[in-house]
Design a protein around this motif. Sequence first.
Motif, PDB file in Angstrom:
ATOM      1  N   TRP A  75     125.117 -19.362  -3.335  1.00 18.21           N
ATOM      2  CA  TRP A  75     124.462 -18.544  -2.056  1.00 18.21           C
ATOM      3  C   TRP A  75     124.179 -19.849  -1.344  1.00 18.21           C
ATOM      4  O   TRP A  75     123.925 -21.524  -1.798  1.00 18.21           O
ATOM      5  CB  TRP A  75     123.269 -18.121  -2.463  1.00 18.21           C
ATOM      6  N   LYS A  76     123.859 -20.400  -0.221  1.00 16.57           N
ATOM      7  CA  LYS A  76     123.839 -21.114   0.592  1.00 16.57           C
ATOM      8  C   LYS A  76     122.895 -21.556   1.957  1.00 16.57           C
ATOM      9  O   LYS A  76     122.905 -20.122   2.268  1.00 16.57           O
ATOM     10  CB  LYS A  76     124.740 -22.217   1.001  1.00 16.57           C
ATOM     11  N   VAL A  77     121.944 -22.408   2.716  1.00 18.50           N
ATOM     12  CA  VAL A  77     121.422 -21.569   4.001  1.00 18.50           C
ATOM     13  C   VAL A  77     121.329 -22.131   4.832  1.00 18.50           C
ATOM     14  O   VAL A  77     121.435 -23.723   4.684  1.00 18.50           O
ATOM     15  CB  VAL A  77     119.612 -21.688   3.349  1.00 18.50           C
ATOM     16  N   ARG A  78     121.416 -22.329   5.806  1.00 13.15           N
ATOM     17  CA  ARG A  78     121.042 -22.988   6.981  1.00 13.15           C
ATOM     18  C   ARG A  78     119.521 -23.014   7.473  1.00 13.15           C
ATOM     19  O   ARG A  78     119.010 -21.641   7.529  1.00 13.15           O
ATOM     20  CB  ARG A  78     122.287 -23.065   8.041  1.00 13.15           C
ATOM     21  N   VAL A  79     119.272 -23.520   8.811  1.00 10.96           N
ATOM     22  CA  VAL A  79     118.066 -23.054   9.237  1.00 10.96           C
ATOM     23  C   VAL A  79     117.615 -23.484  11.074  1.00 10.96           C
ATOM     24  O   VAL A  79     118.699 -24.362  11.109  1.00 10.96           O
ATOM     25  CB  VAL A  79     116.511 -23.899   9.225  1.00 10.96           C
ATOM     26  N   TRP A  80     116.904 -22.717  11.617  1.00  5.58           N
ATOM     27  CA  TRP A  80     117.005 -23.147  13.143  1.00  5.58           C
ATOM     28  C   TRP A  80     115.766 -23.382  13.513  1.00  5.58           C
ATOM     29  O   TRP A  80     115.135 -23.346  13.637  1.00  5.58           O
ATOM     30  CB  TRP A  80     117.331 -21.413  13.741  1.00  5.58           C
ATOM     31  N   ASN A  81     116.061 -24.296  14.535  1.00  7.61           N
ATOM     32  CA  ASN A  81     115.008 -24.958  15.434  1.00  7.61           C
ATOM     33  C   ASN A  81     114.459 -24.742  16.299  1.00  7.61           C
ATOM     34  O   ASN A  81     114.998 -23.407  16.247  1.00  7.61           O
ATOM     35  CB  ASN A  81     115.473 -26.693  15.492  1.00  7.61           C
ATOM     36  N   GLU A  82     113.391 -25.164  16.862  1.00 10.72           N
ATOM     37  CA  GLU A  82     112.883 -24.193  17.846  1.00 10.72           C
ATOM     38  C   GLU A  82     113.620 -24.007  19.208  1.00 10.72           C
ATOM     39  O   GLU A  82     113.382 -23.353  20.037  1.00 10.72           O
ATOM     40  CB  GLU A  82     111.241 -25.209  18.885  1.00 10.72           C
ATOM     41  N   LYS A  83     114.821 -24.931  19.316  1.00 13.66           N
ATOM     42  CA  LYS A  83     115.515 -24.622  20.344  1.00 13.66           C
ATOM     43  C   LYS A  83     116.525 -23.578  19.673  1.00 13.66           C
ATOM     44  O   LYS A  83     118.204 -23.307  20.657  1.00 13.66           O
ATOM     45  CB  LYS A  83     116.050 -25.743  20.999  1.00 13.66           C
ATOM     46  N   ASP A  84     116.443 -23.037  18.862  1.00 18.46           N
ATOM     47  CA  ASP A  84     117.990 -22.544  18.344  1.00 18.46           C
ATOM     48  C   ASP A  84     118.187 -22.157  17.935  1.00 18.46           C
ATOM     49  O   ASP A  84     119.816 -21.325  18.053  1.00 18.46           O
ATOM     50  CB  ASP A  84     117.591 -20.479  19.237  1.00 18.46           C
ATOM     51  N   GLN A  85     119.439 -23.577  17.749  1.00 21.27           N
ATOM     52  CA  GLN A  85     120.325 -24.126  16.965  1.00 21.27           C
ATOM     53  C   GLN A  85     119.952 -24.312  15.742  1.00 21.27           C
ATOM     54  O   GLN A  85     119.352 -24.849  15.330  1.00 21.27           O
ATOM     55  CB  GLN A  85     120.470 -25.696  17.998  1.00 21.27           C
ATOM     56  N   PRO A  86     120.941 -23.900  14.774  1.00 22.18           N
ATOM     57  CA  PRO A  86     121.336 -23.866  13.652  1.00 22.18           C
ATOM     58  C   PRO A  86     121.894 -25.002  12.957  1.00 22.18           C
ATOM     59  O   PRO A  86     122.383 -26.115  13.744  1.00 22.18           O
ATOM     60  CB  PRO A  86     122.710 -22.553  14.137  1.00 22.18           C
ATOM     61  N   SER A  87     121.365 -25.446  12.124  1.00 19.88           N
ATOM     62  CA  SER A  87     121.801 -26.873  11.002  1.00 19.88           C
ATOM     63  C   SER A  87     122.592 -26.531  10.736  1.00 19.88           C
ATOM     64  O   SER A  87     123.648 -24.816  10.039  1.00 19.88           O
ATOM     65  CB  SER A  87     120.871 -27.077  10.402  1.00 19.88           C
ATOM     66  N   SER A  88     123.646 -27.092   9.281  1.00 18.09           N
ATOM     67  CA  SER A  88     124.845 -26.971   9.032  1.00 18.09           C
ATOM     68  C   SER A  88     124.146 -26.582   7.766  1.00 18.09           C
ATOM     69  O   SER A  88     122.983 -26.264   7.914  1.00 18.09           O
ATOM     70  CB  SER A  88     125.438 -28.510   8.370  1.00 18.09           C
ATOM     71  N   PHE A  89     124.986 -25.593   7.029  1.00 16.48           N
ATOM     72  CA  PHE A  89     125.152 -25.169   6.192  1.00 16.48           C
ATOM     73  C   PHE A  89     124.910 -26.145   4.712  1.00 16.48           C
ATOM     74  O   PHE A  89     125.189 -27.531   4.534  1.00 16.48           O
ATOM     75  CB  PHE A  89     126.097 -24.073   4.838  1.00 16.48           C
ATOM     76  N   SER A  90     123.327 -25.619   3.410  1.00 15.28           N
ATOM     77  CA  SER A  90     123.036 -26.642   2.248  1.00 15.28           C
ATOM     78  C   SER A  90     124.804 -26.550   1.783  1.00 15.28           C
ATOM     79  O   SER A  90     125.520 -25.669   2.256  1.00 15.28           O
ATOM     80  CB  SER A  90     121.864 -26.172   2.025  1.00 15.28           C
ATOM     81  N   SER A  91     124.765 -27.224   0.448  1.00 12.51           N
ATOM     82  CA  SER A  91     125.216 -27.353  -0.891  1.00 12.51           C
ATOM     83  C   SER A  91     125.169 -25.972  -1.250  1.00 12.51           C
ATOM     84  O   SER A  91     124.009 -25.670  -1.427  1.00 12.51           O
ATOM     85  CB  SER A  91     124.879 -28.605  -1.480  1.00 12.51           C
ATOM     86  N   PRO A  92     126.672 -25.677  -1.992  1.00  7.47           N
ATOM     87  CA  PRO A  92     125.788 -24.089  -2.544  1.00  7.47           C
ATOM     88  C   PRO A  92     124.854 -24.600  -4.118  1.00  7.47           C
ATOM     89  O   PRO A  92     124.861 -25.457  -5.002  1.00  7.47           O
ATOM     90  CB  PRO A  92     127.650 -24.045  -2.606  1.00  7.47           C
ATOM     91  N   ALA A  93     124.445 -23.157  -4.138  1.00  5.68           N
ATOM     92  CA  ALA A  93     123.440 -22.991  -4.576  1.00  5.68           C
ATOM     93  C   ALA A  93     123.925 -21.921  -6.400  1.00  5.68           C
ATOM     94  O   ALA A  93     125.108 -20.961  -5.663  1.00  5.68           O
ATOM     95  CB  ALA A  93     122.409 -23.201  -5.478  1.00  5.68           C
ATOM     96  N   ALA A  94     123.416 -21.505  -6.675  1.00  5.63           N
ATOM     97  CA  ALA A  94     123.891 -20.580  -8.036  1.00  5.63           C
ATOM     98  C   ALA A  94     122.508 -20.252  -8.804  1.00  5.63           C
ATOM     99  O   ALA A  94     121.520 -20.934  -9.823  1.00  5.63           O
ATOM    100  CB  ALA A  94     125.044 -20.637  -8.921  1.00  5.63           C
ATOM    101  N   PHE A  95     122.764 -18.778  -9.061  1.00  2.00           N
ATOM    102  CA  PHE A  95     121.148 -18.266  -9.816  1.00  2.00           C
ATOM    103  C   PHE A  95     122.311 -16.614 -11.171  1.00  2.00           C
ATOM    104  O   PHE A  95     123.355 -16.620 -10.723  1.00  2.00           O
ATOM    105  CB  PHE A  95     120.899 -17.716  -9.397  1.00  2.00           C
TER     106      PHE A  95
END
Length: 249
Positions: A10-30
């Motif tokens: 899995w990997k994640v990204r976040v949005w700022n107050e202007k609704d702009q997405p960041s790049s995805f994080s490095s993959p992690a696993a479980f």
Amino acid sequence: ALKPGKIYYWKVRVWNEKDQPSSFSSPAAFYLASEDSSDNISHYPLTAAIQKPQRIIKKEPSSWFIDFGKDAFGQLQLHLTSTKNDSIWVEAAEAIEKDQQLLKSSGNIRYIKVGLYVTKGTHDYNLVWPPNEKRNNRNSPILMPDYIGEVFPFRYISIENFNGAITKKSIQRKMITYPFDDAASSFESSDTVLNKIWDLCKYSEKATSFTGYYVDGDRERVPYEADALINQLSHYSVDPEYSMARRSM
């Protein structure tokens, strides 16, 4: 739905107050444990690192000596070109008796000799280590998970009766460890011997994490209270990782 017995990435990204997405994080696993598993403590999957040998020496026309530089619990992968169908010998050891000669018998210092059948042409071979029933099947040992398979501790490899060429593209080791942050700690002093002791101790914590538990090495692969406590405190000194201690307890 998530299925037991599988690794998920899995990997994640976040949005700022202007609704702009960041790049995805490095993959992690479980790893989702099987429904009937007694190991219900959260943990990470084991990791694999592909390593090339540091030295390759041709001893005789059909004999080769390979040195990976450091000991590790791992598997051996070969990429060989043979002029004919033939049988070869592969020896793995943790130590040498003298230059280019493997140490074959010395208590808990490990050595193994495995036959391998090679076919004419260029092929890949994943050497399968036979399980050591006498050594690793006592006192309810920690078994290697199916998604990894059996491992063996070795630094040196000897290949006999192979008439082809061996290069760094021909052989590699897959080192198995619990996830370890090499950048979590560092040490350097004016004393070169002390620096080597630090490097040995830090590397040992990483190399002996191959089961995901604090076990007694490759003697029985069983956690023991005093050994596990010392191992745990040493591990915390070089990488603040807690899930391995929680599982061992």
